[in-house]
Design a protein around this motif. Sequence first.
Motif, PDB file in Angstrom:
ATOM      1  N   LYS A   5      42.330 -47.586   3.854  1.00  0.00           N
ATOM      2  CA  LYS A   5      41.033 -47.380   3.185  1.00  0.00           C
ATOM      3  C   LYS A   5      40.241 -46.289   3.891  1.00  0.00           C
ATOM      4  CE  LYS A   5      40.402 -52.139   1.933  1.00  0.00           C
ATOM      5  NZ  LYS A   5      39.843 -53.304   2.601  1.00  0.00           N
ATOM      6  N   ILE A   6      40.373 -46.233   5.203  1.00  0.00           N
ATOM      7  CA  ILE A   6      39.548 -45.278   5.948  1.00  0.00           C
ATOM      8  C   ILE A   6      40.057 -43.851   5.776  1.00  0.00           C
ATOM      9  CG2 ILE A   6      40.576 -45.299   8.305  1.00  0.00           C
ATOM     10  CD1 ILE A   6      36.895 -45.783   7.600  1.00  0.00           C
ATOM     11  N   SER A   7      41.392 -43.668   5.708  1.00  0.00           N
ATOM     12  CA  SER A   7      41.880 -42.301   5.504  1.00  0.00           C
ATOM     13  C   SER A   7      41.501 -41.807   4.109  1.00  0.00           C
ATOM     14  CB  SER A   7      43.381 -42.185   5.789  1.00  0.00           C
ATOM     15  OG  SER A   7      44.107 -43.150   5.089  1.00  0.00           O
ATOM     16  N   GLN A   8      41.506 -42.728   3.146  1.00  0.00           N
ATOM     17  CA  GLN A   8      41.084 -42.350   1.779  1.00  0.00           C
ATOM     18  C   GLN A   8      39.596 -42.040   1.736  1.00  0.00           C
ATOM     19  OE1 GLN A   8      42.274 -45.542  -0.850  1.00  0.00           O
ATOM     20  NE2 GLN A   8      44.401 -44.863  -0.795  1.00  0.00           N
ATOM     21  N   MET A   9      38.801 -42.919   2.342  1.00  0.00           N
ATOM     22  CA  MET A   9      37.342 -42.759   2.299  1.00  0.00           C
ATOM     23  C   MET A   9      36.901 -41.435   2.921  1.00  0.00           C
ATOM     24  SD  MET A   9      34.495 -44.920   4.407  1.00  0.00           S
ATOM     25  CE  MET A   9      34.676 -46.495   3.665  1.00  0.00           C
ATOM     26  N   LEU A  10      37.568 -41.049   4.017  1.00  0.00           N
ATOM     27  CA  LEU A  10      37.131 -39.857   4.754  1.00  0.00           C
ATOM     28  C   LEU A  10      37.959 -38.623   4.428  1.00  0.00           C
ATOM     29  CD1 LEU A  10      36.500 -41.512   8.241  1.00  0.00           C
ATOM     30  CD2 LEU A  10      34.922 -41.271   6.327  1.00  0.00           C
ATOM     31  N   ASN A  11      38.977 -38.805   3.592  1.00  0.00           N
ATOM     32  CA  ASN A  11      39.811 -37.678   3.188  1.00  0.00           C
ATOM     33  C   ASN A  11      40.547 -37.043   4.383  1.00  0.00           C
ATOM     34  OD1 ASN A  11      40.886 -36.080   1.234  1.00  0.00           O
ATOM     35  ND2 ASN A  11      39.169 -34.629   1.184  1.00  0.00           N
ATOM     36  N   ILE A  12      41.147 -37.907   5.197  1.00  0.00           N
ATOM     37  CA  ILE A  12      41.941 -37.444   6.343  1.00  0.00           C
ATOM     38  C   ILE A  12      43.381 -37.955   6.179  1.00  0.00           C
ATOM     39  CG2 ILE A  12      40.006 -37.195   7.962  1.00  0.00           C
ATOM     40  CD1 ILE A  12      40.546 -39.983   9.046  1.00  0.00           C
ATOM     41  N   ASN A  13      44.338 -37.264   6.820  1.00  0.00           N
ATOM     42  CA  ASN A  13      45.752 -37.651   6.646  1.00  0.00           C
ATOM     43  C   ASN A  13      46.143 -38.840   7.503  1.00  0.00           C
ATOM     44  OD1 ASN A  13      46.171 -35.597   4.860  1.00  0.00           O
ATOM     45  ND2 ASN A  13      46.972 -34.175   6.406  1.00  0.00           N
ATOM     46  N   TYR A  14      45.609 -38.894   8.725  1.00  0.00           N
ATOM     47  CA  TYR A  14      45.936 -39.982   9.648  1.00  0.00           C
ATOM     48  C   TYR A  14      44.655 -40.737  10.009  1.00  0.00           C
ATOM     49  CZ  TYR A  14      50.354 -37.537  10.701  1.00  0.00           C
ATOM     50  OH  TYR A  14      51.579 -36.928  10.637  1.00  0.00           O
ATOM     51  N   PRO A  15      44.675 -42.084   9.960  1.00  0.00           N
ATOM     52  CA  PRO A  15      43.446 -42.830  10.272  1.00  0.00           C
ATOM     53  C   PRO A  15      43.210 -42.926  11.778  1.00  0.00           C
ATOM     54  CG  PRO A  15      45.207 -44.360   9.726  1.00  0.00           C
ATOM     55  CD  PRO A  15      45.794 -42.983   9.594  1.00  0.00           C
ATOM     56  N   ILE A  16      43.028 -41.763  12.393  1.00  0.00           N
ATOM     57  CA  ILE A  16      42.763 -41.717  13.844  1.00  0.00           C
ATOM     58  C   ILE A  16      41.501 -40.911  14.088  1.00  0.00           C
ATOM     59  CG2 ILE A  16      44.400 -39.777  14.117  1.00  0.00           C
ATOM     60  CD1 ILE A  16      44.874 -40.778  17.021  1.00  0.00           C
ATOM     61  N   PHE A  17      40.560 -41.525  14.831  1.00  0.00           N
ATOM     62  CA  PHE A  17      39.336 -40.834  15.233  1.00  0.00           C
ATOM     63  C   PHE A  17      39.515 -40.418  16.686  1.00  0.00           C
ATOM     64  CE2 PHE A  17      35.974 -43.262  12.435  1.00  0.00           C
ATOM     65  CZ  PHE A  17      36.784 -43.137  11.322  1.00  0.00           C
ATOM     66  N   GLN A  18      39.055 -39.224  16.997  1.00  0.00           N
ATOM     67  CA  GLN A  18      39.013 -38.811  18.405  1.00  0.00           C
ATOM     68  C   GLN A  18      37.692 -39.335  18.970  1.00  0.00           C
ATOM     69  OE1 GLN A  18      37.559 -34.983  18.409  1.00  0.00           O
ATOM     70  NE2 GLN A  18      36.529 -35.674  20.272  1.00  0.00           N
ATOM     71  N   GLY A  19      37.728 -39.932  20.145  1.00  0.00           N
ATOM     72  CA  GLY A  19      36.516 -40.501  20.725  1.00  0.00           C
ATOM     73  C   GLY A  19      35.447 -39.425  20.935  1.00  0.00           C
ATOM     74  N   GLY A  20      34.206 -39.805  20.661  1.00  0.00           N
ATOM     75  CA  GLY A  20      33.092 -38.869  20.877  1.00  0.00           C
ATOM     76  C   GLY A  20      32.633 -38.980  22.322  1.00  0.00           C
ATOM     77  N   MET A  21      33.241 -38.173  23.183  1.00  0.00           N
ATOM     78  CA  MET A  21      33.018 -38.302  24.629  1.00  0.00           C
ATOM     79  C   MET A  21      31.955 -37.294  25.081  1.00  0.00           C
ATOM     80  SD  MET A  21      37.071 -38.745  25.582  1.00  0.00           S
ATOM     81  CE  MET A  21      37.647 -37.464  24.475  1.00  0.00           C
ATOM     82  N   ALA A  22      30.841 -37.852  25.612  1.00  0.00           N
ATOM     83  CA  ALA A  22      29.702 -37.015  26.009  1.00  0.00           C
ATOM     84  C   ALA A  22      30.143 -35.914  26.970  1.00  0.00           C
ATOM     85  CB  ALA A  22      28.638 -37.890  26.676  1.00  0.00           C
ATOM     86  N   TRP A  23      29.639 -34.703  26.787  1.00  0.00           N
ATOM     87  CA  TRP A  23      29.935 -33.516  27.591  1.00  0.00           C
ATOM     88  C   TRP A  23      31.344 -32.962  27.346  1.00  0.00           C
ATOM     89  CZ3 TRP A  23      26.578 -30.485  29.999  1.00  0.00           C
ATOM     90  CH2 TRP A  23      25.367 -31.035  30.451  1.00  0.00           C
TER      91      TRP A  23
END
Length: 313
Positions: A5-23
């Motif tokens: 559902k998440i890859s469809q919702m966000l229009n991405i091929n793989y349901p992987i988020f890169q962590g939002g790491m400060a700096w």
Amino acid sequence: MTHTKISQMLNINYPIFQGGMAWISDADLAAAVSNAGGLGVIAGGNAEKHIVEIQIDKIRTLTDKPFALNVMLLSPFADDIIDLAIEKKVPIVITGAGSPGKYIDRLKEAGIKIIPVVPSVALAKRMEGLGVDALIAEGTEAGGHIGELTTMALVPQVVDAVSIPVIAAGGIADGRGAAAAFMLGAEGIQVGTRFLVAHECNVHRNYKEMVLDAKDTSSVVTGRPTGHPVRILKNKLYRQYCDLEKKNASAEELEALGAGTLRKAVVEGDVTYGSVMAGQVAGLIQKEQSAAEIVDEIFAECEAIVKKIAGRA
Ligand code: TUI
């Protein structure tokens, strides 16, 4: 495993988020992950609006794929970064380190998808009630600012409590972790620590070396007494922190020791007295690769595991 559902919702091929790491999570790393078919994330961290604006403008020159902006809610500039997300029509906002309640109506009005990081079922339910699009359930194995519950315990409880998609975070660095997350009911995964050693990650060389050299017990938690627990790799800063704690130092003294130490490690490469934030999986990370190799390898491994298990049934 890749069509969720998440890859469809966000229009991405793989349901992987890169962590939002400060700096650390800048346009170079985020574009590399988005171009690899995952969701690249630019981290606002504690930065001022004009600094983050440069990264948003830059990523648009590097990719036409979806990306997200991570808003760290403990930042004194969080209000400005939310304004920036709206002005720049960023497609997705991820929030961390607090509740984004007061921003949700404006973000939704602007058509921005909102995905908060939650450390508990209570916050997950509250966020679903406010109409967020998905949730990242982040366990205490993660690097940086953390909650109490482990990913193994948190993810299925959040999955059972809400009907929106849940992305698992904390302790996931390879296909085994990804497969486990999907087994727990997650629709996607977030990976931070492994991307620290991506070729496209601009963190200081010394920081990368420390992650590559880490073992299972290298990560420790500071800041529990101040109410802001942060997972880092053990070094002299940690020992100074422990000494202060033993002397019953005040929360202010403990906070003061940590101030500016993430920048020190990330930018200056001072991994002795800087905060080297990384997750418990640092001990699993043995090699540097491109972001695309990391994404491809995680999903190839994950699919092989799932097939193997299905073959046993
Ligand atoms: O935010 C993170 N990880 C971070 S932020 C960061 S920068 C920093 N530097 C120094 C001190 C503190 C932070 C480094 N790593 N992860 C997402 C996350 N969010 N983990 C836990 C939470 C969280 C905690 C409490 C989310 C919501 C929350 O809500 C409390 C409430 O208001 O109900």
